[in-house]
Design a protein around this motif. Structure first.
Motif, PDB file in Angstrom:
ATOM      1  N   ALA A  99       1.011  -1.199  -0.031  1.00  0.00           N
ATOM      2  CA  ALA A  99       0.000  -0.083  -0.007  1.00  0.00           C
ATOM      3  C   ALA A  99       0.827   1.223  -0.026  1.00  0.00           C
ATOM      4  N   LEU A 100       1.982   1.164   0.616  1.00  0.00           N
ATOM      5  CA  LEU A 100       2.869   2.620   0.866  1.00  0.00           C
ATOM      6  C   LEU A 100       3.600   2.609  -0.614  1.00  0.00           C
ATOM      7  N   VAL A 101       3.997   1.646  -1.159  1.00  0.00           N
ATOM      8  CA  VAL A 101       4.651   1.611  -2.532  1.00  0.00           C
ATOM      9  C   VAL A 101       3.497   2.031  -3.646  1.00  0.00           C
ATOM     10  N   SER A 102       2.402   1.630  -3.431  1.00  0.00           N
ATOM     11  CA  SER A 102       1.407   2.010  -4.377  1.00  0.00           C
ATOM     12  C   SER A 102       1.143   3.687  -4.465  1.00  0.00           C
ATOM     13  N   GLY A 110      -4.202   4.448  -5.973  1.00  0.00           N
ATOM     14  CA  GLY A 110      -5.391   4.364  -6.589  1.00  0.00           C
ATOM     15  C   GLY A 110      -6.542   5.616  -6.030  1.00  0.00           C
ATOM     16  N   PHE A 111      -5.815   6.679  -6.035  1.00  0.00           N
ATOM     17  CA  PHE A 111      -6.554   7.875  -5.517  1.00  0.00           C
ATOM     18  C   PHE A 111      -6.937   7.853  -4.085  1.00  0.00           C
ATOM     19  N   LEU A 112      -5.976   7.392  -3.011  1.00  0.00           N
ATOM     20  CA  LEU A 112      -6.032   7.275  -1.797  1.00  0.00           C
ATOM     21  C   LEU A 112      -7.127   6.382  -1.461  1.00  0.00           C
ATOM     22  N   ILE A 113      -7.963   5.729  -2.258  1.00  0.00           N
ATOM     23  CA  ILE A 113      -8.972   4.574  -1.941  1.00  0.00           C
ATOM     24  C   ILE A 113      -8.585   3.278  -1.669  1.00  0.00           C
ATOM     25  N   GLY A 114      -7.511   2.984  -2.800  1.00  0.00           N
ATOM     26  CA  GLY A 114      -6.972   1.580  -2.583  1.00  0.00           C
ATOM     27  C   GLY A 114      -5.929   1.553  -1.357  1.00  0.00           C
ATOM     28  N   LEU A 116      -5.952   3.530   1.449  1.00  0.00           N
ATOM     29  CA  LEU A 116      -6.557   3.358   2.697  1.00  0.00           C
ATOM     30  C   LEU A 116      -7.085   1.898   2.873  1.00  0.00           C
ATOM     31  N   LEU A 117      -7.577   1.262   1.917  1.00  0.00           N
ATOM     32  CA  LEU A 117      -8.347  -0.003   2.091  1.00  0.00           C
ATOM     33  C   LEU A 117      -7.330  -0.910   2.541  1.00  0.00           C
ATOM     34  N   ALA A 118      -6.192  -1.050   1.637  1.00  0.00           N
ATOM     35  CA  ALA A 118      -5.173  -1.889   2.011  1.00  0.00           C
ATOM     36  C   ALA A 118      -4.359  -1.896   3.286  1.00  0.00           C
ATOM     37  N   MET A 119      -4.269  -0.477   3.497  1.00  0.00           N
ATOM     38  CA  MET A 119      -3.340  -0.100   4.809  1.00  0.00           C
ATOM     39  C   MET A 119      -4.214  -0.632   6.160  1.00  0.00           C
TER      40      MET A 119
END
Length: 195
Positions: A99-102, A110-114, A116-119
């Protein structure tokens, strides 16, 4: 067939719901779900084309393949959390790192959506621990397993918890059990006094 039969009257969806609830409770379900859902926007947005009227906006980045790999790995880690609970710590740490690498690789994660969900999914996987089964004791109807007294206030042997044995009166705690004496015992009025 009798009307007392309980197994035949259960609805099929109720049985499925109870099985799913038992399955969900034995694994980090929400961690896996959020991690897998976080991988979807990370993998999708670099390949998406947004149409506004006659204008087509391509959000493709130079690291499109990296975004696809991160998204697919996050979905895989989410499924791993569901089906292999033993590696939940590894999957949680890996999903947090991905998530940090993304963030720099795929449109701010993913415009912070992905991101935050992955984190959140990775953090939930790290904090989840399998529960220990509680050994249930058979309880009589109307009696709580934690409270030995029944609804009428009587103990299982028929005695009253406030008055001692059945039919006898107990004035309360004995004077030698009083904690206010700081360890000193007063035997002046006890049964075994010699005076």
């Amino acid at each position: 067939m009798s009307a007392d039969s309980t197994g035949q009257n259960e609805h099929y969806t109720r049985v499925l719901r109870q099985r799913f609830r038992a399955w969900r409770g034995s694994r980090p379900f929400w961690a896996g779900l959020l991690t897998a859902l976080g991988g979807a926007p990370i993998a999708y947005f670099p390949y998406a084309n947004l149409k506004i009227g006659h204008l087509t906006l391509a959000m493709a980045t130079t690291a499109g393949a990296g975004s696809l790999i991160i998204g697919v790995l996050l979905v895989t880690l989410g499924l791993t959390m569901w089906y292999h609970q033993i590696v939940r710590v590894f999957a949680g740490v890996a999903s947090i790192l991905l998530a940090l690498v993304s963030i720099p690789v795929s449109n701010l994660g993913g415009f912070l959506i992905g991101f935050l969900l992955a984190m959140i999914g990775g953090c939930l996987a790290l904090s989840w621990a399998p529960g220990t089964p509680v050994a249930e004791q058979p309880a009589e109807p109307g009696r709580s397993p934690k409270d030995p007294a029944g609804p009428d206030g009587a103990l299982p042997d028929g005695s009253d918890p406030q008055h001692g044995a059945a039919g006898t009166y107990s004035p309360g705690p004995a004077p030698w059990n009083d904690d206010s004496t700081n360890g000193k015992v007063d035997a002046g009025g006890g049964r075994n006094s010699a005076g």
